[in-house]
Enzyme design. Structure first.
Site, PDB file in Angstrom:
ATOM      1  N   GLY A  26       0.648  -1.256   0.124  1.00  0.00           N
ATOM      2  CA  GLY A  26       0.142  -0.081   0.010  1.00  0.00           C
ATOM      3  C   GLY A  26       0.803   1.385  -0.081  1.00  0.00           C
ATOM      4  CG  ASP A  74       5.112  -0.594   0.728  1.00  0.00           C
ATOM      5  OD1 ASP A  74       6.489  -0.787   0.482  1.00  0.00           O
ATOM      6  OD2 ASP A  74       4.301  -0.519  -0.183  1.00  0.00           O
ATOM      7  NE  ARG A 120      -3.425   3.508  -5.947  1.00  0.00           N
ATOM      8  CZ  ARG A 120      -3.180   4.831  -5.661  1.00  0.00           C
ATOM      9  NH1 ARG A 120      -4.270   5.548  -5.982  1.00  0.00           N
ATOM     10  NH2 ARG A 120      -2.357   5.266  -5.253  1.00  0.00           N
ATOM     11  CG  HIS A 173       1.614  -1.994 -12.966  1.00  0.00           C
ATOM     12  ND1 HIS A 173       1.266  -0.735 -13.618  1.00  0.00           N
ATOM     13  CD2 HIS A 173       1.769  -1.700 -11.915  1.00  0.00           C
ATOM     14  CE1 HIS A 173       1.724   0.064 -12.705  1.00  0.00           C
ATOM     15  NE2 HIS A 173       1.960  -0.142 -11.714  1.00  0.00           N
TER      16      HIS A 173
HETATM   17  C1  LIG Z   1       3.528   1.162  -7.701  1.00  0.00           C
HETATM   18  S1  LIG Z   1       3.570   0.996  -5.918  1.00  0.00           S
HETATM   19  C2  LIG Z   1       1.820   0.993  -5.451  1.00  0.00           C
HETATM   20  C3  LIG Z   1       1.715   1.703  -4.095  1.00  0.00           C
HETATM   21  C4  LIG Z   1       0.331   1.698  -3.510  1.00  0.00           C
HETATM   22  N1  LIG Z   1      -0.276   0.411  -3.966  1.00  0.00           N
HETATM   23  C5  LIG Z   1      -0.443   2.686  -4.073  1.00  0.00           C
HETATM   24  O1  LIG Z   1      -1.317   2.374  -5.167  1.00  0.00           O
HETATM   25  O2  LIG Z   1      -0.333   4.001  -3.702  1.00  0.00           O
HETATM   26  C6  LIG Z   1       4.224  -0.552  -5.425  1.00  0.00           C
HETATM   27  C7  LIG Z   1       4.452  -0.654  -4.000  1.00  0.00           C
HETATM   28  O3  LIG Z   1       4.832  -2.022  -3.763  1.00  0.00           O
HETATM   29  C8  LIG Z   1       5.981  -2.026  -2.696  1.00  0.00           C
HETATM   30  N2  LIG Z   1       6.742  -3.126  -2.908  1.00  0.00           N
HETATM   31  C9  LIG Z   1       7.635  -3.617  -3.787  1.00  0.00           C
HETATM   32  N3  LIG Z   1       8.047  -4.888  -3.462  1.00  0.00           N
HETATM   33  C10 LIG Z   1       7.645  -5.229  -2.273  1.00  0.00           C
HETATM   34  C11 LIG Z   1       7.575  -6.433  -1.323  1.00  0.00           C
HETATM   35  N4  LIG Z   1       8.332  -7.438  -1.725  1.00  0.00           N
HETATM   36  N5  LIG Z   1       6.687  -6.353  -0.539  1.00  0.00           N
HETATM   37  C12 LIG Z   1       5.950  -5.407  -0.210  1.00  0.00           C
HETATM   38  N6  LIG Z   1       5.869  -4.314  -0.756  1.00  0.00           N
HETATM   39  C13 LIG Z   1       6.390  -4.160  -1.985  1.00  0.00           C
HETATM   40  C14 LIG Z   1       6.670  -0.890  -3.227  1.00  0.00           C
HETATM   41  O4  LIG Z   1       7.342  -0.203  -1.851  1.00  0.00           O
HETATM   42  C15 LIG Z   1       5.786   0.232  -3.638  1.00  0.00           C
HETATM   43  O5  LIG Z   1       5.185   0.964  -2.496  1.00  0.00           O
END
Ligand SMILES: C[S@@+](CC[C@H](N)C(=O)[O-])C[C@H]1O[C@@H](n2cnc3c(N)ncnc32)[C@H](O)[C@@H]1O
Length: 449
Positions: free
Chosen positions: A269, A291, A338, A342
């Site tokens: 998130g 996160d 969200r 992708h």
């Molecule tokens: C594109 S962002 C989307 C964030 C959020 N869902 C939003 O829409 O505002 C992707 C998120 O995935 C998190 N992320 C990446 N690898 C992760 C992992 N292994 N476990 C948890 N979160 C992760 C990143 O830190 C980032 O905050």
């Protein structure tokens, strides 16, 4: 002889322009000029007007591609990285902020150079390149001011605040943060796209070649020297919360139908910008935002600023959780993500969904908010568009999704997917696609099989 497409394109433009002008006249609002800084208007987010504007952009772009010499089009397209690099440069060197202080009379490049410390001749050429593309205005030779587009790159902090704490300079300025991040990591990574696709070796994405690392960009941004990048990216994500109508998320999770104290988990998130909206809309629900460590630390500041009560009374909990490990929250009413799926190729996307499925109960729902890849050719389920426009409206429709798709390919080897590809991912991980709710972001609602 076949009819020229030019007249059909011009007719689309003419009739749509007339509708837009009538709508503005009815509200007594003058149509905004490119020359003045952006001012929000009641009509900016009107869905019918946005659709009409998309038809104009689609038709105008197709008209340009049709009438411009194909050689010139290829030359311009081949050099389009300069748009990314110059936008990255101007936000990094705070040019929109310096010009914002100067107002409509603008500044001579010598003054811009004095304020930014960057050579005046370089400044002039970069600003003229951008002004030629309608970002900034050259008022008189070598004197520039902000316009409707460049004004959106002005940061939320004063120049004195930026100077005092440069690492925090993007806080509160999502558009500038995104332009800076794309002009930096994405642009460098994109130079390795061809090498990666033809000879990937053991690299997971072009980003890994560009930065000579085996870590994912997410892990790399957790390293101490890159924490400022994580912060800059999180700003862009926070802004993402405001970019989309809240109804996408409230209707996506059907929060009004959930019993009191149902648990909703925002997986990956970031700081929790979607949860912020949901917690306000549904005070009867409880939320967990998950996160990686640095994002949750940013999240603590975000909630302290915007809704400390929700944390204090336990409505919202922030939790460090790696979604490749077992999901710690079992039997939640809803797990939502969200723009997470992708970011990942199918193998990783399946691990995330499978981990969620293992923790889910028989009545848990999974809701994925993501974009959908629209084909450029007509398909049975695509909404009709006026001929001779591309079925996905070209740059006005599929333009954003296809660009984001390549961004995902470049930095994560992720991808934007079709509805069928989402269904298949679900089926492979124990989730049945029950409902697809279209919108600026689609909501894919799955139930546990
Ligand atoms: C594109 S962002 C989307 C964030 C959020 N869902 C939003 O829409 O505002 C992707 C998120 O995935 C998190 N992320 C990446 N690898 C992760 C992992 N292994 N476990 C948890 N979160 C992760 C990143 O830190 C980032 O905050």
């Amino acid at each position: 002889m076949e009819a020229s497409p030019l007249t059909a394109l011009v007719r689309i433009i003419a009739s749509c322009v007339q509708s837009i002008e009538q709508a503005y006249a009815k509200q007594g609002i003058p149509y905004p000029t490119l020359d003045a800084p952006f001012q929000p208007s009641a009509l900016d987010l009107d869905p019918a007007l946005l659709q009409t504007a998309s038809l104009i952009v689609a038709a105008a772009d197709q008209l340009i591609a049709t009438v411009r010499s194909p050689m010139q089009t290829l030359q311009l397209y081949s050099g389009s990285m300069h748009l990314t690099s110059t936008l990255g440069f101007v936000v990094d060197s705070d040019v929109p902020d310096v010009l914002s202080n100067a107002g409509p009379q603008g500044l001579h490049v010598n003054e811009i150079a004095a304020a930014t410390g960057v050579d005046a001749d370089h400044q002039a050429r970069i600003l003229r390149f951008l002004a030629t593309r309608h970002v900034f205005k050259e008022i008189s030779p070598n004197t520039f001011c902000n316009n409707r587009i460049s004004s959106l790159l002005v940061k939320a902090k004063s120049l004195a605040e930026i100077k005092a704490d440069p690492e925090a300079k993007y806080d509160g300025a999502p558009l500038a943060a995104v332009a800076a991040s794309i002009g930096d990591e994405s642009l460098k990574s994109s130079a390795y796209l061809s090498e990666f696709l033809r000879q990937p070796g053991d690299n997971a994405s072009p980003f890994n070649i560009a930065y000579n690392t085996k870590k994912t960009m997410w892990e790399w941004r957790q390293e101490p020297q890159n924490v400022w990048r994580a912060r800059r990216f999180a700003v862009g994500m926070k802004g993402g919360g405001e970019m989309f109508p809240t109804s996408i998320f409230t209707e996506g999770i059907s929060g009004d139908k959930l019993p009191k104290d149902s648990l909703v988990v925002d997986v990956g998130g970031s700081v929790g910008s979607v949860t912020l909206k949901l917690a306000e809309a549904f005070p009867h629900l409880r939320f967990v935002v998950q996160d990686l460590h640095k994002e949750i630390t940013e999240g603590e500041k975000f909630w302290a600023d915007l809704n400390p009560t929700a944390i204090a009374n336990g409505q919202v909990k922030l939790q460090v959780h790696n979604f490749f490990e077992p999901q710690p929250v079992e039997n939640a009413a809803v797990y939502f993500m969200r723009v997470i799926i992708h970011d990942w190729p199918d193998s990783n996307a399946k691990s995330i969904l499978a981990n969620t499925r293992k923790a889910a109960g028989p009545h848990s729902k999974l809701v994925l908010f993501d974009l959908v890849m629209p084909y450029a050719c007509p398909t049975a389920d695509a909404p009709p568009v006026p001929a001779p426009l591309l079925a996905n409206l070209g740059v006005a429709g599929g333009g954003f999704v296809t660009a984001l798709d390549l961004e995902m390919m470049t930095v994560f080897n992720g991808k934007e997917r079709t509805v069928d590809q989402f269904r298949t991912l679900g089926e492979a991980t124990g989730w049945k696609l029950e409902e697809v709710k279209p919108g600026m972001l689609f909501a894919f609602v799955f139930s546990a099989i």
